[in-house]
Design a protein around this motif. Structure first.
Motif, PDB file in Angstrom:
ATOM      1  N   ASN A 114       0.728   3.828  -3.090  1.00 14.10           N
ATOM      2  CA  ASN A 114       0.343   5.225  -2.854  1.00 14.10           C
ATOM      3  C   ASN A 114       1.428   6.191  -3.308  1.00 14.10           C
ATOM      4  N   ASP A 121      -3.314   1.974  -7.229  1.00 16.01           N
ATOM      5  CA  ASP A 121      -4.231   1.396  -6.258  1.00 16.01           C
ATOM      6  C   ASP A 121      -3.866  -0.071  -6.104  1.00 16.01           C
ATOM      7  N   GLU A 177       0.830  -1.206   0.000  1.00 13.68           N
ATOM      8  CA  GLU A 177       0.000   0.000   0.000  1.00 13.68           C
ATOM      9  C   GLU A 177       0.865   1.258   0.000  1.00 13.68           C
TER      10      GLU A 177
END
Length: 268
Positions: free
Chosen positions: A177, A182, A173
């Protein structure tokens, strides 16, 4: 200054033992409760029995007895148990540090909702080293967004029940980011058979389970002519316990709110 009154969930587990030992050794904390499942063989025993110490705290399966007088609950159990404990904490204004992994989206939303009422530190890994590694990954990803294939490799002991690890997913993640992707769309969690060429926009995950590996995580940035690897290896769960105590100290003046270890360590 008064000591932090801390209860531990999963008191008879490997992590529970490490947390209890850390609290007992901390000058600014006191163990007030030890919670475990109803079929735990240690129910009714002193929480410090595994250390050969008498703490005066009995291992309980009844949450109201285990959390009586507690200001903080540290929970490294399983999602279904943690969510039940969270509900009790909300109703009784007890701060909670959640190291449990494997939550689905509904569970994560429940935690976020609870944080509107009480203060919560929710992190897949409480290790200071792992969270500094997360920051390094953010910096690296921004520079390796083009021309480098990204793979996350993690290894844990044979008893771990979820895969990939919460830490590996968090690393993914952070990277996604940082480069404007995504993870839900670009994460690849299995490969088998004729898969075709690797999609350069994806982030791959590989999982190893075996023995007593506490937790190893490596992120590989593989380019043409070079490879960069950022690795963190845990040799002891003590790092998670010490990070959890830092999380308790961080929440001392927080009435409510959802935080992670990046907040605790001032890395944001």
């Amino acid at each position: 200054m008064s000591k932090m009154k801390i209860a531990i969930a999963g008191a008879n587990g490997r992590m529970g033992h490490m947390l209890i030992e850390a609290v007992l050794k901390a000058d600014d904390a006191v163990l007030t409760g030890a919670l475990d499942v109803p079929d735990s063989p240690n129910l009714g025993n002193d929480a410090g029995m595994f250390l050969g110490e008498k703490t005066g705290v009995t291992v309980e399966s009844d949450i109201s007895r285990a959390l009586e007088g507690a200001e903080y609950l540290i929970d490294f159990t399983r999602p279904e148990g943690t969510l039940k404990h969270l509900d009790y904490c909300v109703k009784n204004n007890i701060k909670i540090i959640i190291g449990t992994t494997g939550f689905d989206e509904a569970g994560k939303k429940t935690i976020a909702k609870a944080a509107e009422t009480i203060s919560v530190v929710f992190a897949p890994n409480m290790s200071v080293g792992v969270n500094v590694t997360m920051k390094l990954l953010e910096i690296a990803a921004k520079n390796f967004a083009e021309g480098y294939d990204i793979e996350v490799i993690e290894a844990h002991h044979r008893h771990k029940v979820d895969a990939p690890s919460g830490t590996a997913l968090k690393m993914g993640e952070v990277i996604a980011n940082a480069i404007g992707r995504d993870l839900k769309e670009c994460g690849v969690f299995s490969r088998e058979g004729i898969t075709g060429e690797r999609d350069p926009s994806t982030i791959g995950f590989s999982t190893i389970r075996g023995g007593d590996i506490v937790g190893d995580h490596t992120v590989l940035f593989a380019g043409t002519g070079e490879r960069i690897e950022i690795t963190h290896k845990s040799a002891s769960r003590a790092t998670y316990a010490q990070g959890s105590l830092r999380a308790c100290r961080f929440l001392a003046d927080k009435k409510n709110g959802l935080f992670d270890m990046q907040d605790v360590l001032g890395l944001k």
